[in-house]
Motif scaffolding. Structure first.
Motif, PDB file in Angstrom:
ATOM      1  N   TYR A 117       0.839  -1.201   0.000  1.00  0.00           N
ATOM      2  CA  TYR A 117       0.000   0.000   0.000  1.00  0.00           C
ATOM      3  C   TYR A 117       0.874   1.251   0.000  1.00  0.00           C
ATOM      4  N   HIS A 144      -0.467   4.521   0.744  1.00  0.00           N
ATOM      5  CA  HIS A 144      -0.967   5.556   1.663  1.00  0.00           C
ATOM      6  C   HIS A 144      -1.748   4.857   2.774  1.00  0.00           C
ATOM      7  N   ALA A 163     -10.262  10.012   6.367  1.00  0.00           N
ATOM      8  CA  ALA A 163     -10.002   9.058   5.286  1.00  0.00           C
ATOM      9  C   ALA A 163     -10.711   9.489   4.003  1.00  0.00           C
ATOM     10  N   GLU A 164     -11.914   9.970   4.115  1.00  0.00           N
ATOM     11  CA  GLU A 164     -12.642  10.420   2.924  1.00  0.00           C
ATOM     12  C   GLU A 164     -11.922  11.592   2.254  1.00  0.00           C
ATOM     13  N   ASN A 165     -11.398  12.507   3.049  1.00  0.00           N
ATOM     14  CA  ASN A 165     -10.737  13.702   2.509  1.00  0.00           C
ATOM     15  C   ASN A 165      -9.309  13.449   2.029  1.00  0.00           C
ATOM     16  N   ASN A 166      -8.652  12.403   2.539  1.00  0.00           N
ATOM     17  CA  ASN A 166      -7.240  12.170   2.233  1.00  0.00           C
ATOM     18  C   ASN A 166      -6.967  10.885   1.459  1.00  0.00           C
ATOM     19  N   SER A 167      -7.959  10.086   1.235  1.00  0.00           N
ATOM     20  CA  SER A 167      -7.909   8.892   0.375  1.00  0.00           C
ATOM     21  C   SER A 167      -6.776   7.898   0.648  1.00  0.00           C
ATOM     22  N   PRO A 168      -6.643   7.411   1.883  1.00  0.00           N
ATOM     23  CA  PRO A 168      -5.664   6.332   2.080  1.00  0.00           C
ATOM     24  C   PRO A 168      -6.167   5.085   1.370  1.00  0.00           C
ATOM     25  N   ASP A 169      -5.249   4.188   1.030  1.00  0.00           N
ATOM     26  CA  ASP A 169      -5.687   2.936   0.416  1.00  0.00           C
ATOM     27  C   ASP A 169      -5.783   1.803   1.437  1.00  0.00           C
ATOM     28  N   ALA A 184     -14.264   3.595   2.918  1.00  0.00           N
ATOM     29  CA  ALA A 184     -14.309   3.355   1.474  1.00  0.00           C
ATOM     30  C   ALA A 184     -13.072   2.595   0.980  1.00  0.00           C
ATOM     31  N   CYS A 185     -12.102   2.375   1.867  1.00  0.00           N
ATOM     32  CA  CYS A 185     -10.889   1.663   1.479  1.00  0.00           C
ATOM     33  C   CYS A 185     -10.769   0.371   2.291  1.00  0.00           C
TER      34      CYS A 185
END
Length: 135
Positions: free
Chosen positions: A2, A4, A94-100, A128-129
């Protein structure tokens, strides 16, 4: 692997952060960004009046120092303090910074978790991830 990774950190005495940190190091690509996130929940108004004036500022500095110390154990890691309710704040970040990947520690559930839910449960259900729960 991964690139992020978000690792929410709880400083509760019954939580062991070594497992999530070790797993983040194992699952990260060499150039991965790892964020160690601690959510500072609001102190109730009735309680804040009994605390010294500089208590909150001193507590935030101490928490940031702890996060920075933990971040030094991983490559490309940084510590971040945010305010809010733990489950919701983690999901919003998490929604604002999009980690995987989110790696979150959990404890053995008790009766209170059946009635109220836990932070890890909320994150697992709504992220979402990918989410990896470490017990």
């Amino acid at each position: 692997m991964y690139s992020h990774i978000l690792v929410p950190i709880s400083f509760d005495p019954d939580r062991d952060v070594s497992g999530p940190l070790k797993l983040a190091g194992l699952l990260a690509t060499p150039e991965a960004q790892i964020t160690l996130l601690h959510v500072v929940e609001q102190v109730p108004a009735y309680a804040i009046s009994y605390m010294p004036v500089d208590y909150l500022e001193a507590a935030r500095k101490a928490l940031q120092a702890e996060l920075d110390g933990l971040a030094k154990t991983l490559p490309n890691a940084s510590g971040l303090l945010i305010d809010g309710h733990s489950g919701r704040a983690i999901l919003d970040w998490a929604e604002n910074n999009s980690p995987d990947l989110i790696i979150i520690a959990s404890h053995r559930p008790g009766m209170q978790d059946l009635l109220l839910g836990s932070t890890a449960t909320q994150v697992v259900r709504h992220a979402a991830c990918a989410v990896h729960v470490v017990r």
